[in-house]
Structures are given as structure tokens and as C-alpha cells.
Design a protein around this motif. Structure first.
Motif, PDB file in Angstrom:
ATOM      1  N   LEU A  97       0.814  -1.211   0.000  1.00  0.00           N
ATOM      2  CA  LEU A  97       0.000   0.000   0.000  1.00  0.00           C
ATOM      3  C   LEU A  97       0.848   1.262   0.000  1.00  0.00           C
ATOM      4  O   LEU A  97       0.335   2.352   0.217  1.00  0.00           O
ATOM      5  CB  LEU A  97      -0.922  -0.011   1.233  1.00  0.00           C
ATOM      6  CG  LEU A  97      -1.787  -1.268   1.373  1.00  0.00           C
ATOM      7  CD1 LEU A  97      -2.459  -1.304   2.734  1.00  0.00           C
ATOM      8  CD2 LEU A  97      -2.781  -1.360   0.245  1.00  0.00           C
ATOM      9  N   SER A  98       2.125   1.124  -0.255  1.00  0.00           N
ATOM     10  CA  SER A  98       3.055   2.251  -0.121  1.00  0.00           C
ATOM     11  C   SER A  98       2.783   3.376  -1.111  1.00  0.00           C
ATOM     12  O   SER A  98       3.129   4.512  -0.838  1.00  0.00           O
ATOM     13  CB  SER A  98       4.493   1.763  -0.259  1.00  0.00           C
ATOM     14  OG  SER A  98       4.695   1.130  -1.509  1.00  0.00           O
ATOM     15  N   GLY A  99       2.162   3.110  -2.226  1.00  0.00           N
ATOM     16  CA  GLY A  99       1.927   4.166  -3.212  1.00  0.00           C
ATOM     17  C   GLY A  99       0.531   4.745  -3.172  1.00  0.00           C
ATOM     18  O   GLY A  99       0.154   5.520  -4.059  1.00  0.00           O
ATOM     19  N   THR A 100      -0.255   4.411  -2.161  1.00  0.00           N
ATOM     20  CA  THR A 100      -1.643   4.864  -2.129  1.00  0.00           C
ATOM     21  C   THR A 100      -1.738   6.326  -1.709  1.00  0.00           C
ATOM     22  O   THR A 100      -0.962   6.805  -0.893  1.00  0.00           O
ATOM     23  CB  THR A 100      -2.483   4.002  -1.173  1.00  0.00           C
ATOM     24  OG1 THR A 100      -1.860   3.967   0.105  1.00  0.00           O
ATOM     25  CG2 THR A 100      -2.617   2.587  -1.710  1.00  0.00           C
ATOM     26  N   ALA A 101      -2.735   7.016  -2.276  1.00  0.00           N
ATOM     27  CA  ALA A 101      -2.876   8.449  -2.038  1.00  0.00           C
ATOM     28  C   ALA A 101      -4.039   8.795  -1.118  1.00  0.00           C
ATOM     29  O   ALA A 101      -4.241   9.964  -0.802  1.00  0.00           O
ATOM     30  CB  ALA A 101      -3.053   9.178  -3.369  1.00  0.00           C
ATOM     31  N   SER A 102      -4.815   7.797  -0.713  1.00  0.00           N
ATOM     32  CA  SER A 102      -5.953   8.084   0.162  1.00  0.00           C
ATOM     33  C   SER A 102      -6.445   6.802   0.817  1.00  0.00           C
ATOM     34  O   SER A 102      -6.138   5.699   0.369  1.00  0.00           O
ATOM     35  CB  SER A 102      -7.101   8.709  -0.637  1.00  0.00           C
ATOM     36  OG  SER A 102      -7.648   7.756  -1.533  1.00  0.00           O
ATOM     37  N   ALA A 103      -7.253   6.991   1.864  1.00  0.00           N
ATOM     38  CA  ALA A 103      -7.866   5.840   2.522  1.00  0.00           C
ATOM     39  C   ALA A 103      -8.822   5.142   1.565  1.00  0.00           C
ATOM     40  O   ALA A 103      -8.908   3.915   1.524  1.00  0.00           O
ATOM     41  CB  ALA A 103      -8.602   6.297   3.782  1.00  0.00           C
ATOM     42  N   ARG A 104      -9.530   5.908   0.755  1.00  0.00           N
ATOM     43  CA  ARG A 104     -10.450   5.328  -0.225  1.00  0.00           C
ATOM     44  C   ARG A 104      -9.694   4.486  -1.253  1.00  0.00           C
ATOM     45  O   ARG A 104     -10.162   3.415  -1.647  1.00  0.00           O
ATOM     46  CB  ARG A 104     -11.250   6.417  -0.925  1.00  0.00           C
ATOM     47  CG  ARG A 104     -12.277   5.840  -1.873  1.00  0.00           C
ATOM     48  CD  ARG A 104     -13.486   6.693  -2.091  1.00  0.00           C
ATOM     49  NE  ARG A 104     -14.125   7.260  -0.932  1.00  0.00           N
ATOM     50  CZ  ARG A 104     -14.972   6.615  -0.126  1.00  0.00           C
ATOM     51  NH1 ARG A 104     -15.246   5.363  -0.341  1.00  0.00           N
ATOM     52  NH2 ARG A 104     -15.523   7.221   0.900  1.00  0.00           N
ATOM     53  N   ALA A 105      -8.515   4.929  -1.663  1.00  0.00           N
ATOM     54  CA  ALA A 105      -7.705   4.144  -2.614  1.00  0.00           C
ATOM     55  C   ALA A 105      -7.294   2.811  -1.990  1.00  0.00           C
ATOM     56  O   ALA A 105      -7.286   1.773  -2.669  1.00  0.00           O
ATOM     57  CB  ALA A 105      -6.475   4.934  -3.045  1.00  0.00           C
ATOM     58  N   VAL A 106      -6.971   2.820  -0.710  1.00  0.00           N
ATOM     59  CA  VAL A 106      -6.635   1.572  -0.016  1.00  0.00           C
ATOM     60  C   VAL A 106      -7.836   0.646   0.003  1.00  0.00           C
ATOM     61  O   VAL A 106      -7.726  -0.549  -0.284  1.00  0.00           O
ATOM     62  CB  VAL A 106      -6.129   1.849   1.418  1.00  0.00           C
ATOM     63  CG1 VAL A 106      -6.054   0.570   2.223  1.00  0.00           C
ATOM     64  CG2 VAL A 106      -4.776   2.542   1.383  1.00  0.00           C
ATOM     65  N   ALA A 107      -9.012   1.185   0.324  1.00  0.00           N
ATOM     66  CA  ALA A 107     -10.231   0.366   0.354  1.00  0.00           C
ATOM     67  C   ALA A 107     -10.499  -0.247  -1.020  1.00  0.00           C
ATOM     68  O   ALA A 107     -10.925  -1.408  -1.118  1.00  0.00           O
ATOM     69  CB  ALA A 107     -11.415   1.206   0.810  1.00  0.00           C
ATOM     70  N   ASP A 108     -10.225   0.494  -2.085  1.00  0.00           N
ATOM     71  CA  ASP A 108     -10.411  -0.037  -3.443  1.00  0.00           C
ATOM     72  C   ASP A 108      -9.463  -1.206  -3.713  1.00  0.00           C
ATOM     73  O   ASP A 108      -9.850  -2.206  -4.317  1.00  0.00           O
ATOM     74  CB  ASP A 108     -10.195   1.057  -4.485  1.00  0.00           C
ATOM     75  CG  ASP A 108     -11.303   2.107  -4.474  1.00  0.00           C
ATOM     76  OD1 ASP A 108     -12.392   1.828  -3.914  1.00  0.00           O
ATOM     77  OD2 ASP A 108     -11.073   3.213  -5.011  1.00  0.00           O
ATOM     78  N   ILE A 109      -8.227  -1.090  -3.260  1.00  0.00           N
ATOM     79  CA  ILE A 109      -7.252  -2.179  -3.423  1.00  0.00           C
ATOM     80  C   ILE A 109      -7.686  -3.397  -2.620  1.00  0.00           C
ATOM     81  O   ILE A 109      -7.635  -4.532  -3.099  1.00  0.00           O
ATOM     82  CB  ILE A 109      -5.829  -1.722  -3.014  1.00  0.00           C
ATOM     83  CG1 ILE A 109      -5.302  -0.692  -4.006  1.00  0.00           C
ATOM     84  CG2 ILE A 109      -4.884  -2.914  -2.912  1.00  0.00           C
ATOM     85  CD1 ILE A 109      -4.021  -0.011  -3.570  1.00  0.00           C
ATOM     86  N   GLY A 125      -1.831  -6.167   4.735  1.00  0.00           N
ATOM     87  CA  GLY A 125      -1.262  -5.150   3.864  1.00  0.00           C
ATOM     88  C   GLY A 125      -0.257  -4.341   4.650  1.00  0.00           C
ATOM     89  O   GLY A 125      -0.251  -4.361   5.888  1.00  0.00           O
ATOM     90  N   TYR A 126       0.589  -3.628   3.944  1.00  0.00           N
ATOM     91  CA  TYR A 126       1.620  -2.844   4.631  1.00  0.00           C
ATOM     92  C   TYR A 126       1.969  -1.601   3.823  1.00  0.00           C
ATOM     93  O   TYR A 126       1.751  -1.551   2.619  1.00  0.00           O
ATOM     94  CB  TYR A 126       2.883  -3.678   4.837  1.00  0.00           C
ATOM     95  CG  TYR A 126       3.598  -3.998   3.534  1.00  0.00           C
ATOM     96  CD1 TYR A 126       4.652  -3.204   3.087  1.00  0.00           C
ATOM     97  CD2 TYR A 126       3.192  -5.059   2.739  1.00  0.00           C
ATOM     98  CE1 TYR A 126       5.280  -3.482   1.888  1.00  0.00           C
ATOM     99  CE2 TYR A 126       3.815  -5.344   1.543  1.00  0.00           C
ATOM    100  CZ  TYR A 126       4.866  -4.545   1.117  1.00  0.00           C
ATOM    101  OH  TYR A 126       5.479  -4.805  -0.075  1.00  0.00           O
ATOM    102  N   GLY A 127       2.517  -0.620   4.502  1.00  0.00           N
ATOM    103  CA  GLY A 127       3.133   0.517   3.834  1.00  0.00           C
ATOM    104  C   GLY A 127       2.288   1.765   3.681  1.00  0.00           C
ATOM    105  O   GLY A 127       2.729   2.718   3.048  1.00  0.00           O
TER     106      GLY A 127
END
Length: 187
Positions: A97-109, A125-127
Motif C-alpha cells: 500500500l506504499s503508493g496509495t494516495a488516500s484511505a479510499r484508494a486503499v479500500a479499493d485495493i 497489507g503494509y506501507g
């Protein structure tokens, strides 16, 4: 870990005997290096023969063991107790998750990559770096993405974890208000 071969083993009374010498057949010397046949005896490399000079597969002679490494890479021995090899190996099975730009982007992943297992295994997940995000991590986002599978995400600095409700229940913290657990100092 059958892929690792150690030449450090000793027999009672000293070095490896010729009967326990080891020949590594079709081994690559370094990443992208040539294929060779390499013999180890007494804890030392005694012969290296380039693939062109091999002329067929090695056969065991005089009680020596032969391992056909089928092009695997041989590297110099490393001893670094701080590498945390188990962590490195397990990270290969976690969401990066190191390149994510938002909490919503993490939820999408999490939604896209976490739906495969329905056996209750935890999706790790990490990062993530929530201090850089425009929105805040909350268990509701992870619950909407993956409601039935426990999700545990660890921050890049290793001082916070973001868990969904299923994972919070699993660790006995089902009443946690946000699912974002941060390290705190205890006086």
C-alpha cells in the motif's frame, strides 16, 4: 527450505569428507551469469566448469551428492541477522500500500485483491502513510470493501495498524471506534 544449500555443515571430526562433497549442476553464477557445474568439498569451492565444458548432466561419483539446480542462481554467502528474512518472505503475500494516495484508494485495493479467500484468513497489507492522505482511515471503509474477511493493514512506519470490524473482533477489540490503532506511550 529445500532451495537453500549450506556448505557449512561439518561431520564429526572435521571437514566434509570426499564422500559427502557436493556438486551443483546447472547452477547460474550470479543473476544473469553463466551456467556452470560447481563442486564443493571441505566447505570450499574446489572446481567450477563452464556449461560449454560440461558435456551432459553430472552423475554422482565416489559417493558425492549431485544437485541439479536447473538454472537457479548461486550467490556468495550472506550473514545479516537484521534482514528479517521471514518478514521479507511474508511481505510477498501482503498488499503493498506504499503508493496509495488516500484511505479510499486503499479500500479499493482491498476490495479488488481481497475477495479471493473466504476461509477467514486475514488479509494483510503494509506501507500506508495516512498522514499524507486527504481522508482518514476508518473501519467503515474496510468493512464496505471486505465485510466478512479480517483485514489488517500496517503503516509504513510500523507504528499504526488499520483493521476492519472482522479483524477487530478477531483480536478482541470489536468495540474500537475507528479501527485505526496507533502506538502510544504508556507512562
Amino acid at each position: 527450505m529445500a532451495d537453500f544449500v549450506s556448505t557449512r555443515r561439518r561431520l564429526p571430526g572435521g571437514d566434509l569428507s570426499p564422500a559427502t562433497a557436493l556438486t551443483l549442476d546447472r547452477v547460474r553464477l550470479g543473476a544473469g551469469g553463466p551456467l556452470v557445474r560447481l563442486r564443493v568439498a571441505g566447505g570450499r569451492v574446489t572446481h567450477v566448469v563452464a556449461e560449454e565444458g560440461i558435456g551432459g548432466r553430472a552423475t554422482a561419483a565416489g559417493g558425492e551428492r549431485v544437485l541439479d539446480l536447473e538454472g537457479r542462481v548461486l550467490l556468495p554467502g550472506l550473514w545479516d541477522a537484521h534482514v528479517h528474512m521471514a518478514e521479507w518472505a511474508s511481505a510477498r503475500h501482503r498488499l503493498d500500500l506504499s503508493g496509495t494516495a488516500s484511505a479510499r484508494a486503499v479500500a479499493d485495493i482491498v476490495r479488488a485483491r481481497g475477495g479471493g479467500a473466504s476461509d477467514g484468513t486475514v488479509l494483510f497489507g503494509y506501507g500506508f502513510r495516512d498522514g499524507l492522505w486527504p481522508d482518514a482511515p476508518h473501519k467503515r471503509l474496510l468493512d464496505a470493501a471486505l465485510p466478512d474477511r479480517p483485514v489488517a493493514l500496517v503503516s509504513a512506519d510500523l507504528h499504526a495498524a488499520w483493521l476492519n470490524s472482522a479483524c477487530l473482533a478477531l483480536v478482541g477489540r470489536g468495540d474500537h471506534p475507528s479501527g485505526l490503532v496507533r502506538e502510544t506511550r504508556v507512562p
